[in-house]
Write a protein that holds these residues in place. Structure first.
Motif, short mmCIF file in Angstrom:
data_model
loop_
_atom_site.label_atom_id
_atom_site.label_comp_id
_atom_site.label_asym_id
_atom_site.label_seq_id
_atom_site.Cartn_x
_atom_site.Cartn_y
_atom_site.Cartn_z
N PHE A 140 -2.44 -9.27 -9.09
CA PHE A 140 -1.70 -8.43 -8.14
C PHE A 140 -0.31 -8.09 -8.67
CE2 PHE A 140 -4.96 -10.40 -5.56
CZ PHE A 140 -5.38 -9.36 -4.75
N ILE A 141 0.39 -9.09 -9.17
CA ILE A 141 1.72 -8.83 -9.76
C ILE A 141 1.57 -7.87 -10.93
CG2 ILE A 141 3.64 -9.87 -11.03
CD1 ILE A 141 3.19 -12.44 -9.34
N ASN A 142 0.56 -8.10 -11.77
CA ASN A 142 0.34 -7.22 -12.92
C ASN A 142 0.03 -5.80 -12.48
OD1 ASN A 142 0.65 -9.57 -14.39
ND2 ASN A 142 -1.50 -9.79 -14.90
N ALA A 143 -0.81 -5.65 -11.46
CA ALA A 143 -1.20 -4.32 -11.00
C ALA A 143 -0.01 -3.56 -10.40
CB ALA A 143 -2.34 -4.42 -9.97
N VAL A 144 0.80 -4.24 -9.61
CA VAL A 144 1.99 -3.59 -9.04
C VAL A 144 2.92 -3.16 -10.16
CG1 VAL A 144 4.08 -3.95 -7.67
CG2 VAL A 144 1.87 -4.69 -6.78
N GLY A 145 3.06 -4.01 -11.18
CA GLY A 145 3.92 -3.69 -12.31
C GLY A 145 3.46 -2.46 -13.07
N GLU A 146 2.15 -2.25 -13.14
CA GLU A 146 1.61 -1.12 -13.91
C GLU A 146 1.54 0.18 -13.13
OE1 GLU A 146 -1.62 -1.26 -16.74
OE2 GLU A 146 -1.97 -3.34 -16.16
N HIS A 147 1.49 0.11 -11.81
CA HIS A 147 1.26 1.31 -11.01
C HIS A 147 2.55 2.04 -10.63
CE1 HIS A 147 -2.97 0.42 -10.75
NE2 HIS A 147 -3.14 1.55 -10.07
N ASP A 148 2.37 3.30 -10.27
CA ASP A 148 3.45 4.15 -9.77
C ASP A 148 4.13 3.45 -8.59
OD1 ASP A 148 5.02 6.09 -8.58
OD2 ASP A 148 3.44 7.59 -8.44
N LYS A 149 5.43 3.26 -8.69
CA LYS A 149 6.16 2.51 -7.66
C LYS A 149 6.27 3.28 -6.34
CE LYS A 149 6.51 -0.57 -10.76
NZ LYS A 149 5.56 -0.05 -11.71
N GLN A 150 5.92 4.57 -6.35
CA GLN A 150 5.91 5.35 -5.11
C GLN A 150 4.53 5.31 -4.44
OE1 GLN A 150 8.76 6.70 -3.92
NE2 GLN A 150 9.70 5.73 -5.70
N ASP A 151 3.54 4.75 -5.12
CA ASP A 151 2.18 4.67 -4.59
C ASP A 151 2.00 3.31 -3.94
OD1 ASP A 151 -0.51 4.56 -4.06
OD2 ASP A 151 -1.15 5.22 -6.04
N ASP A 152 1.81 3.29 -2.63
CA ASP A 152 1.78 2.03 -1.90
C ASP A 152 0.41 1.37 -1.81
OD1 ASP A 152 4.49 1.86 -1.38
OD2 ASP A 152 4.36 2.94 0.52
N ARG A 153 -0.65 1.99 -2.33
CA ARG A 153 -1.99 1.41 -2.17
C ARG A 153 -2.09 0.02 -2.78
NH1 ARG A 153 -5.72 5.30 -4.97
NH2 ARG A 153 -3.87 5.43 -6.26
N ILE A 154 -1.64 -0.13 -4.01
CA ILE A 154 -1.73 -1.44 -4.68
C ILE A 154 -0.75 -2.42 -4.04
CG2 ILE A 154 -1.48 -2.66 -6.88
CD1 ILE A 154 -3.94 -0.80 -6.68
N ARG A 155 0.41 -1.92 -3.67
CA ARG A 155 1.39 -2.78 -3.01
C ARG A 155 0.84 -3.34 -1.70
NH1 ARG A 155 6.41 -2.48 -4.38
NH2 ARG A 155 6.24 -0.29 -4.98
#
Length: 197
Positions: free
Chosen positions: A117-132
């Motif tokens: 989860f930490i890795n996925a949030v780090g890799e994804h667009d910070k404006q995209d809240d789906r992974i967050r």
């Protein structure tokens, strides 16, 4: 945490089971080891021994597969973690310290590549809240487990103790990933012990 691999094709692990399960396991292995953005659909279907059409039929898109992998990984990890804590015979404070012993066991696994989860949030667009949002759901369930113990240790303010311990847990996970030093779990345990005095 069981090993489901049985063979490799050009160095890519292959998995048993139904196509959907094979895709989940293959994607999880590859995402955790190489990163989500560095892992293409071709690598996933090769490791799963399926066709691209099977992946798209089962998950709709790579993003759908990412979300399914995170849900699967989160559920599996939380079950393993809870079993480890519940099996430990001790007071709530001792169980909270045991959390860091459990983390150390995880850090020693060959397949430890940090928190998905930490890795996925780090890799994804910070404006995209789906992974967050998926990450927050995972964290909420995990923190509920910790709060069930902190409520007995600090009954006047269990939430604060939960979040203080969560920071130590997250810090230990990231430090173990970066340094490959499993003893960071011991340092986090020592810090937690001071919080519980």
């Amino acid at each position: 945490m069981a090993d489901t691999q049985f063979a490799t094709v050009t160095g890519v692990p292959q998995h048993r089971g139904a196509a959907r399960e094979r895709l989940l396991l293959a994607a999880s292995d590859l995402f955790c080891r190489y990163g989500i953005n560095a892992t293409g659909v071709d690598s996933i279907v090769a490791a799963a021994g399926t066709a691209k059409t099977t992946l798209y039929k089962a998950f709709g898109s790579k993003e759908g597969l990412i979300e399914a992998v995170l849900q699967h990984e989160g559920s599996s990890w939380r079950e393993w973690f809870s079993d480890q804590i519940d099996a430990f015979d001790g007071t709530p404070a001792e169980k909270l310290l045991h959390v860091f012993d459990v983390l150390k066991i995880w850090f020693q696994e060959d397949s430890f590549y940090g928190c998905p989860f930490i890795n996925a949030v780090g890799e994804h667009d910070k404006q995209d809240d789906r992974i967050r949002l998926l990450t927050i759901q995972h964290k909420t369930i995990f923190l509920d487990k910790i709060t069930s113990l902190t409520a007995d240790v600090r009954p006047d303010d269990p939430e604060s103790l939960t979040h203080e311990l969560a920071l130590l847990i997250d810090g230990a996970i990231v430090a173990a990933l970066v340094t490959k030093d499993v003893t960071v779990a011991d340092h986090a345990r020592n810090a937690a012990k001071r919080l519980l005095v």
